[in-house]
Write an enzyme that holds these catalytic residues in place. Structure first.
Site, PDB file in Angstrom:
ATOM      1  N   GLU A  84       0.808  -1.216   0.000  1.00  0.00           N
ATOM      2  CA  GLU A  84       0.000   0.000   0.000  1.00  0.00           C
ATOM      3  C   GLU A  84       0.846   1.273   0.000  1.00  0.00           C
ATOM      4  O   GLU A  84       0.812   2.069   0.951  1.00  0.00           O
ATOM      5  CB  GLU A  84      -0.995  -0.042   1.178  1.00  0.00           C
ATOM      6  CG  GLU A  84      -1.849  -1.301   1.089  1.00  0.00           C
ATOM      7  CD  GLU A  84      -3.103  -1.325   1.960  1.00  0.00           C
ATOM      8  OE1 GLU A  84      -3.211  -0.522   2.889  1.00  0.00           O
ATOM      9  OE2 GLU A  84      -3.982  -2.153   1.672  1.00  0.00           O
ATOM     10  N   GLU A 116      -4.502  -8.812  -1.263  1.00  0.00           N
ATOM     11  CA  GLU A 116      -4.969  -8.660   0.119  1.00  0.00           C
ATOM     12  C   GLU A 116      -6.433  -8.270   0.150  1.00  0.00           C
ATOM     13  O   GLU A 116      -6.887  -7.427  -0.635  1.00  0.00           O
ATOM     14  CB  GLU A 116      -4.156  -7.590   0.866  1.00  0.00           C
ATOM     15  CG  GLU A 116      -4.403  -7.632   2.379  1.00  0.00           C
ATOM     16  CD  GLU A 116      -3.794  -6.453   3.119  1.00  0.00           C
ATOM     17  OE1 GLU A 116      -2.577  -6.227   3.007  1.00  0.00           O
ATOM     18  OE2 GLU A 116      -4.560  -5.762   3.818  1.00  0.00           O
TER      19      GLU A 116
END
Ligand SMILES: *[C@@H]1O[C@H](CO)[C@@H](O)[C@H](O)[C@H]1NC(C)=O
Ligand SMILES: *[C@@H]1O[C@H](CO)[C@@H](O)[C@H](O)[C@H]1NC(C)=O
Ligand SMILES: *[C@@H]1O[C@H](CO)[C@@H](O)[C@H](O)[C@H]1NC(C)=O
Length: 532
Positions: free
Chosen positions: A263, A370
């Site tokens: 991220e 994810e």
């Protein structure tokens, strides 16, 4: 939590569309939570329900595996082709074309986080720990073949750490060392998984670098690498990631893939609470082109050996990020795939972004790396909801939409959590498919666990998506994906989120058409051997 044990080893009967009675055995040790709409299956030292084992198909028959809100958990039934009928008044009519083929599956899996290892360690017997790993990776489990491994600490760790915390500006990484957390929480369970399935593809993702490499001198929150692309800071970080790969190799754990940053956009945000490192699209392109790509190649981790996957962040910006990095031919030459997370939500626009990535860069695979439930919304929705059915449906829905938009698989977040949804050092609690009880004597397999197994068991690596077209009817609350496996089985996976059953007629799957009934709030996998 207030649980009530009420049944064990129920035997059931399905009244089929064509009035054939089929029996099977449903091995779940059921525990119902009064607050939720479905149930968990309990595993303890006495018993744990095995999932069906191969062969999944039988000649001249359809094999149907069902999980639903009220009774079934991957329950198998077999319908001979001769008993299949068409019901002209079916709700939806679908035509398949097994010769029209799309992407191949890489696989399905979950993450070996510190939190997962901490919870597995709490189980009171080694047999139960082994059973849990077999539940995920075994032939009588979900048959996962992917594992994600955080490089150093993540939010799902019980402390902040990197592998070079003690000496500032250690540019030669002389003080680099794996942490006790690797030896206590990660490596033992990765190895157990590999003993059960020798083909697990592992990929690694860092959350934050050593603090002295980051502009803020802090692991958590806003901050980027000090210096410029090509500087000693950037080169040191590339070398740090390679040191991780080499240190795991010394422990006999080898990686298939790497994402340069979990991220990356979170580290550009001033209000971000946990371990991160910011990279804009431009910075990631430069990092790969000048620092990470060449360093990996020089260390023997070129694209033929290690799959570098860019982005590893939310689906809403996957196209713009991929375009920004892959448009640079030099950066692109080091990259194999594009990784994304589901947290921006299941909108048509977000799924369409995946297709746009594929259409523009067809040589790069897409992988969902994810996802988890219970991460957002009001406080009452956060964390673990034992037996929650909706979460099994959101998982199935996202897997199907991803696959229908060129994704090659789906990787869940924490393999295992505790009953509160942790541990997590910033209390960013979420849900997981397996939850360990407070006293460690048992664990609970949630509806989400079976939902994922509907894909991971049946869509073996190399399975190819095939064309299907809705000829008639509305797909409201129904999602479907269609594949052919390497052993030439047709696999149809359907989630029906409606409170009523839905009849679907399939055409093009062989000699005959057939109609099947998809029960209320259900996930079904249909397996049919192809004879051509
Ligand atoms: C089940 O999970 C869904 C999705 O997170 C949530 O909206 C719903 O409130 C949960 N139900 C219960 C009873 O907790
Ligand atoms: C066909 O489907 C309709 C509508 O669901 C149902 O009423 C009817 O009983 C079905 N016919 C058979 C033969 O199953
Ligand atoms: C980070 O640490 C370095 C060296 O100790 C120091 O010079 C710098 O001012 C620190 N930066 C911040 C943002 O605290």
């Amino acid at each position: 939590m207030a649980f009530k044990m009420f049944t064990k080893n129920v035997t059931f009967f399905i009244l089929c569309l064509n009035l054939i009675l089929i029996s099977g055995s449903f091995g779940c040790q059921v525990k119902r939570n009064e607050e939720t709409d479905s149930f968990v299956c309990v595993c303890n030292n006495d018993y744990c329900d095995p999932l069906p084992v191969e062969p999944f198909s039988s000649p001249q028959s359809l094999t149907i595996f069902t999980t639903d809100k009220s009774y079934y958990r991957l329950t198998k039934s077999v319908v001979p082709e001769s008993n299949l009928k068409v019901n002209q008044s079916s709700d939806i009519k679908v035509t398949l074309n097994v010769f029209d083929r799309f992407q191949s599956i890489i696989g399905f899996g979950g993450a070996f986080t510190d939190a997962a290892g901490i919870n597995i360690n709490r189980l009171t017997s080694d047999a139960l720990k082994d059973r849990l790993i077999a539940d995920y990776f075994g032939k009588d489990g979900a048959e996962y073949n992917i594992g994600r491994v955080p490089i150093g600490g993540a939010d799902f760790s019980d402390r902040i750490y990197s592998y070079d915390d003690d000496v500032v500006d250690d540019f030669e990484l002389k003080h680099f060392a794996l942490a006790p957390d690797d030896y206590d929480y990660k490596i033992p369970y990765i190895k157990k998984g590999q003993q059960i399935n020798s083909n697990i593809k592992l990929f690694a993702s860092p959350w934050a670098p050593p603090k002295w490499l980051k502009t803020s001198n802090q692991s958590e929150g806003l901050g980027i690498l000090k210096g410029e692309p090509g500087s000693i800071y950037w080169k040191t970080y590339a070398n740090y990631l390679i040191k991780f790969l080499e240190s795991y190799k010394e422990n006999a754990v080898e990686f298939w893939g790497l994402t340069p940053q979990n991220e990356p956009l979170t580290g550009l945000s001033p209000y971000y609470g946990f371990n991160t490192l910011g990279f804009s699209t431009y910075m990631m392109k430069e990092f790969i082109r000048r620092d990470l790509g060449p360093a990996l190649k020089a260390a023997g981790y070129g694209p033929d050996k290690l799959k570098l996957m860019i982005y590893d962040h939310n689906n809403d910006e996957v196209y713009s990020f991929a375009r920004g990095v892959l448009a640079d031919a030099e950066a692109a030459s080091y990259v194999s795939g594009v990784a994304y997370h589901w947290y921006a939500g299941p909108s048509a626009e977000n799924y369409d972004d995946l297709k746009k990535v594929h259409d523009k860069f067809p040589d790069y695979f897409l992988l969902s790396t994810e996802a988890c439930e219970g991460w957002n919304g009001p406080k009452s929705n956060r964390g673990v909801k034992l037996g929650n059915w909706t979460r099994a449906e959101t998982y199935a829905y996202d897997v199907i939409e991803g696959l229908n938009h060129w994704s090659t698989g789906w990787v869940d977040w924490n393999l295992v959590l505790d009953t509160t949804g942790g541990p997590n050092w910033v209390k960013n609690i979420v849900d997981a498919p397996i939850i360990v009880s407070d006293d460690g004597t048992e664990y609970y397999k949630q509806p989400m666990f079976y939902s994922l197994a509907h894909f991971s068991k049946f869509l073996k690596p190399g399975s190819q998506r095939i064309y299907h077209q809705i000829d008639e009817g509305r797909m409201d609350g129904v999602k479907m994906t269609t594949f052919v496996t390497p052993t030439n089985d047709l696999v149809i996976i359907v989630v029906n989120t409606n409170p009523d059953s839905v009849k679907i007629t399939f055409n093009g799957a062989g000699a005959s058409k057939f109609t099947l009934d998809f029960g209320p709030s259900s996930i079904q996998t249909i397996v049919k051997p192809l004879s051509f």
